[in-house]
Design a protein around this motif. Structure first.
Motif, PDB file in Angstrom:
ATOM      1  N   GLN A 185      56.035  35.025 -46.871  1.00  0.00           N
ATOM      2  CA  GLN A 185      57.266  34.278 -47.167  1.00  0.00           C
ATOM      3  C   GLN A 185      58.157  35.066 -48.125  1.00  0.00           C
TER       4      GLN A 185
ATOM      5  N   LYS B 213      65.629  39.057 -45.672  1.00  0.00           N
ATOM      6  CA  LYS B 213      66.890  38.358 -45.398  1.00  0.00           C
ATOM      7  C   LYS B 213      67.984  38.817 -46.349  1.00  0.00           C
TER       8      LYS B 213
ATOM      9  N   LEU C 213      59.584  38.099 -39.961  1.00  0.00           N
ATOM     10  CA  LEU C 213      59.638  36.896 -39.124  1.00  0.00           C
ATOM     11  C   LEU C 213      58.340  36.757 -38.322  1.00  0.00           C
ATOM     12  N   TYR C 214      57.878  37.855 -37.777  1.00  0.00           N
ATOM     13  CA  TYR C 214      56.630  37.849 -37.006  1.00  0.00           C
ATOM     14  C   TYR C 214      55.460  37.392 -37.867  1.00  0.00           C
TER      15      TYR C 214
ATOM     16  N   THR D   5      55.467  35.564 -40.395  1.00  0.00           N
ATOM     17  CA  THR D   5      55.567  34.157 -40.782  1.00  0.00           C
ATOM     18  C   THR D   5      55.524  33.230 -39.575  1.00  0.00           C
ATOM     19  N   GLY D   6      55.296  33.791 -38.381  1.00  0.00           N
ATOM     20  CA  GLY D   6      55.086  32.971 -37.195  1.00  0.00           C
ATOM     21  C   GLY D   6      56.283  32.787 -36.275  1.00  0.00           C
ATOM     22  N   ASP D   7      57.421  33.376 -36.601  1.00  0.00           N
ATOM     23  CA  ASP D   7      58.609  33.248 -35.751  1.00  0.00           C
ATOM     24  C   ASP D   7      58.653  34.433 -34.793  1.00  0.00           C
ATOM     25  N   VAL D   8      57.866  34.349 -33.736  1.00  0.00           N
ATOM     26  CA  VAL D   8      57.720  35.467 -32.808  1.00  0.00           C
ATOM     27  C   VAL D   8      59.014  35.720 -32.040  1.00  0.00           C
ATOM     28  N   GLN D   9      59.701  34.657 -31.625  1.00  0.00           N
ATOM     29  CA  GLN D   9      60.957  34.828 -30.882  1.00  0.00           C
ATOM     30  C   GLN D   9      62.038  35.456 -31.769  1.00  0.00           C
ATOM     31  N   GLY D  10      62.157  35.006 -32.997  1.00  0.00           N
ATOM     32  CA  GLY D  10      63.109  35.612 -33.923  1.00  0.00           C
ATOM     33  C   GLY D  10      62.764  37.063 -34.191  1.00  0.00           C
ATOM     34  N   ALA D  11      61.470  37.335 -34.254  1.00  0.00           N
ATOM     35  CA  ALA D  11      61.000  38.690 -34.520  1.00  0.00           C
ATOM     36  C   ALA D  11      61.404  39.647 -33.411  1.00  0.00           C
TER      37      ALA D  11
END
Length: 111
Positions: free
Chosen positions: A10, A17, A37-38, A40-46
């Protein structure tokens, strides 16, 4: 890259950012943001950020390593293989290379 806890990830995301706000055109910042992002679990954002980084700086092995791992997680096996193969083919040493090469050898080498 060296974080081990959700709190580490985080904090990395917060810093990435901020870096992106200060230098939005940097492919290395985009890659860092995508990797945070990856983690922290945001694979699509990554994948969105790391693909942008790769478009701006093709051939960068660290970006290719991140791209390969995220593609692998998304089930995009051919894209993952191609990215990880680039990493395995170089003898350049960088943080994350070993993990990317291990993934390549385990999942994609020889086929």
């Amino acid at each position: 890259e060296l974080g081990t806890s959700e709190q580490d990830y985080q904090r990395a995301l917060e810093l990435a950012k901020k870096a992106d706000q200060l230098n939005p055109d940097s492919p290395l910042v985009l890659d860092t943001l995508g990797w945070a992002l990856y983690r922290t679990g945001d694979v699509q954002g990554a994948i969105e950020k790391i693909e942008q980084a790769n478009e701006r700086m093709p051939g960068n092995e660290s970006i290719a390593a991140h791209l390969g791992e995220v593609y692998h997680r998304l089930g995009q096996k051919e894209k993952a293989r191609a990215a990880l193969e680039k990493v395995a083919a170089t003898d350049k040493d960088f943080l994350g290379r070993e993990r990317a090469v291990e993934l390549y050898k385990k999942e994609y080498e020889g086929g």
